[in-house]
Write an enzyme that holds these catalytic residues in place. Structure first.
Site, short mmCIF file in Angstrom:
data_model
loop_
_atom_site.label_atom_id
_atom_site.label_comp_id
_atom_site.label_asym_id
_atom_site.label_seq_id
_atom_site.Cartn_x
_atom_site.Cartn_y
_atom_site.Cartn_z
N ASP A 96 0.62 -1.20 -0.09
CA ASP A 96 0.09 -0.02 -0.23
C ASP A 96 0.85 1.27 -0.03
O ASP A 96 2.23 1.21 0.21
CB ASP A 96 -0.92 0.26 1.11
CG ASP A 96 -0.28 -0.15 2.58
OD1 ASP A 96 0.92 0.24 2.70
OD2 ASP A 96 -0.65 -0.84 3.10
N ASP A 98 1.36 5.21 1.58
CA ASP A 98 1.04 6.48 2.53
C ASP A 98 1.55 7.57 1.64
O ASP A 98 2.63 7.68 1.11
CB ASP A 98 1.71 6.23 3.69
CG ASP A 98 1.11 4.70 4.15
OD1 ASP A 98 -0.28 4.62 4.36
OD2 ASP A 98 1.92 3.94 4.83
N ASP A 173 8.83 7.14 12.94
CA ASP A 173 9.76 6.10 14.20
C ASP A 173 11.09 5.87 13.67
O ASP A 173 12.21 6.14 14.50
CB ASP A 173 8.90 4.71 14.45
CG ASP A 173 8.25 4.24 12.89
OD1 ASP A 173 8.50 4.64 11.81
OD2 ASP A 173 7.36 3.33 13.25
P1 ATP Z 1 3.82 -1.38 6.59
O1 ATP Z 1 2.74 -0.57 6.11
O2 ATP Z 1 4.69 -2.29 5.66
O3 ATP Z 1 3.30 -2.23 7.82
P2 ATP Z 1 4.71 1.21 7.42
O4 ATP Z 1 6.21 1.72 7.69
O5 ATP Z 1 4.31 1.87 5.92
O6 ATP Z 1 4.90 -0.32 7.33
P3 ATP Z 1 2.37 2.28 8.69
O7 ATP Z 1 1.80 1.88 9.74
O8 ATP Z 1 1.70 2.17 7.42
O9 ATP Z 1 3.93 1.29 8.47
O10 ATP Z 1 2.86 3.64 8.88
C1 ATP Z 1 3.18 4.63 7.68
C2 ATP Z 1 4.42 5.50 8.37
O11 ATP Z 1 3.87 6.46 9.43
C3 ATP Z 1 5.72 4.78 8.95
O12 ATP Z 1 6.47 4.34 8.00
C4 ATP Z 1 6.20 5.69 9.70
O13 ATP Z 1 6.83 6.93 9.10
C5 ATP Z 1 5.03 6.45 10.26
N1 ATP Z 1 4.55 5.73 11.55
C6 ATP Z 1 3.65 4.78 11.69
N2 ATP Z 1 3.23 4.59 13.05
C7 ATP Z 1 4.10 5.29 13.67
C8 ATP Z 1 4.36 5.58 15.01
N3 ATP Z 1 3.95 4.58 15.91
N4 ATP Z 1 5.28 6.22 15.34
C9 ATP Z 1 6.05 6.94 14.70
N5 ATP Z 1 5.84 7.01 13.13
C10 ATP Z 1 5.12 6.04 12.67
MG MG Z 2 2.22 1.66 5.32
#
Ligand code: ATP
Ligand code: MG
Length: 483
Positions: A96, A98, A173
């Site tokens: 996906d 973002d 994060d």
């Molecule tokens: P995936 O979608 O593969 O699980 P992701 O890194 O994209 O991994 P998401 O939960 O979709 O995870 O979050 C998108 C982005 O938002 C992350 O890459 C990070 O930059 C930020 N993010 C998400 N959760 C947190 C958090 N708890 N604290 C700080 N930043 C966060």
């Molecule tokens: Mg994501």
């Protein structure tokens, strides 16, 4: 001509001596051959061009590009961020996308016909584009002028202050999650040496680890998931405080914990995630039954088989139901309780229903399993004895059950893990694939075998009852008790 040549040589020589590099040389180190060794200038990001980051634009969703461009055409900044950029740099197709922007949620909402504001702690916009693409658009987060609203453990209670892109990067994060990709001009912005960490396979939290985990303890679960999924190592400062802070997870609302646990289990690397969770002692707040389940070799084999199969399906792009996953994790516990209930005199089916409720209640105390998922789990469990019995007409009724496929898959895992004889699984496979005639034959063979078994059981019972004179008693018989 000679004079110009000499001047060029001289300039080259001076550049070498003083280490001056052409702008293009400085950026040209290919990612695949190690991180480009460029430090951010001041607090600004390192900017990489297409030939430096090697992102294949073809792997980017056309609809994600449309969302970014609509925002940009309206005069806002917009980038792909997070996991999608991470995956693109690693040459993988993201699941996906973002999007981060400097437009406020309300401004985003006004630009799209199908856009919905969601969330309280983080207000974000869900934008639907095309037939079934959904994108999360977040506004750059910043540091509040007012003191942050935190609970007594340091957990952030509200995080809705908007800020600059640089502030937004610092609030993310991990360094590998703070990369911004602009698909329009194909530039990549790296604020925290994320590229370097991607190349060295390091997970590094941005800022002070203890403070960042206190602000949001779920980051401890996220780091475990990324380590297992990407095969990365945690940087020392990132891993050190986890053990001490693990109990902070107890303050997290159980619905959020459930979402994160599901992400761990559906990461395509479920078993390594569970192992990492246990290594950091983080599983106590999510799956307290796990230690006991994995300590017993039979139960551990069942869970490993189920999770391997789940990973396999996810990596093949197939769906996995959360109910199936949790049903597998708790099945051995259910069986143990089922046996105990029967030993207390309950009939088998009510004993199973009671066992299922008891185990669900016990688990829900730490991790709220949604009602719909719990009901799927119940159905999968309750179909097991019916699938094993395979009696006459009920077999066709089971085939029509909406949970048949999941229960059948579950049964096959039980067979693979040695929890059930392989023959039952083979019979069902043949039945599912068979024609009407073949199904009939399978049922007849089964009922003939059942009749033979019951005749020989009766014969054995009669032989045991018949008084035998000590002189005539055989020295050994197949039916003689072995003890
Ligand atoms: P995936 O979608 O593969 O699980 P992701 O890194 O994209 O991994 P998401 O939960 O979709 O995870 O979050 C998108 C982005 O938002 C992350 O890459 C990070 O930059 C930020 N993010 C998400 N959760 C947190 C958090 N708890 N604290 C700080 N930043 C966060
Ligand atoms: Mg994501």
């Amino acid at each position: 001509m000679d004079g110009i040549y000499c001047i060029c040589l001289m300039i080259d020589f001076l550049k070498k001596i003083f280490g001056i590099r052409q702008p293009d040389e400085a950026k040209s180190a290919p990612l695949s051959k190690g991180a480009p060794d460029i430090a951010p200038s001041g607090n600004g990001p390192v900017v990489l061009k297409a030939h430096e980051h090697h992102i294949n634009l073809k792997l980017v969703s056309k609809n994600a590009i449309r969302v970014v461009q609509i925002l940009q055409q309206a005069g806002f900044k917009a980038f792909l961020v997070g996991g999608a950029v991470r995956d693109l740099i690693l040459g993988q197709t993201p699941k996906d996308f973002d999007i981060a922007t400097d437009a406020t949620p309300e401004e985003v909402r006004r630009l799209f016909r199908r856009a919905f504001l969601i969330g309280r702690r983080f207000q974000i916009v869900h934008v639907r584009m095309g037939r079934d693409d959904l994108f999360e658009v977040t506004t750059f987060r910043g540091n509040s002028k007012k003191p942050a609203q935190v609970d007594e453990s340091g957990r952030l209670l509200s995080d809705n202050t908007f800020g600059t892109q640089e502030e937004d990067a610092a609030r993310r994060d991990f360094t590998i999650n703070a990369l911004y990709y602009n698909p329009t001009d194909q530039t990549l912005l790296d604020y925290h040496h994320g590229i370097q960490d991607l190349n060295s396979k390091t997970l590094r939290i941005i800022g002070d680890a203890t403070q960042r985990y206190r602000e949001d303890p779920v980051r401890m679960l996220r780091v475990v998931r990324f380590a297992a999924k990407l095969g990365f190592t945690l940087d020392k400062a990132t891993s050190e405080p986890i053990y001490e802070l693990r109990n902070l997870l107890d303050n997290i609302p159980s619905a959020r914990l459930f979402d994160e646990t599901l992400k761990l289990l559906m990461s395509g690397h479920a078993m390594s995630c569970l192992n990492e969770l246990r290594a950091y002692n983080l599983h106590g707040s999510l799956l307290p039954l796990l230690d006991k389940a994995l300590a017993d070799p039979k139960s551990a084999r069942f869970i490993e088989t189920a999770l391997d199969r789940t990973d396999q399906r996810i990596n093949e792009g197939k769906t996995v139901s959360p109910g199936f996953l949790f049903a597998a994790l708790l099945w051995m516990e259910v069986q143990e309780q089922w046996e105990a209930n029967q030993a207390d005199g309950e009939y088998p089916i009510p004993a199973l229903v009671d066992a299922a409720h008891t185990v669900l209640d016990r688990q829900t105390a730490s991790l709220a399993i949604q009602r719909r998922i719990a009901s799927d789990m119940m159905d999968i469990w309750l179909l097991q004895p019916r699938l094993e019995r395979r009696s006459g007409k009920s077999v066709f009724k089971i085939l029509d059950n909406s949970h048949f496929r999941a229960a059948f898959d579950f049964l096959l895992i039980r067979c693979n893990a040695g929890d059930l004889d392989a023959e039952t699984g083979e019979w069902w496979k043949a039945f599912v694939a068979g024609s009407a005639e073949e199904r009939q034959t399978l049922l007849e063979t089964l009922s003939k075998r059942a009749a033979d078994n019951s005749r020989s059981r009766k014969r054995r019972r009669r032989r045991k009852k018949r008084p035998v004179s000590p002189d005539l008693a055989p020295t050994t018989t197949h039916d003689a008790p072995t003890a």
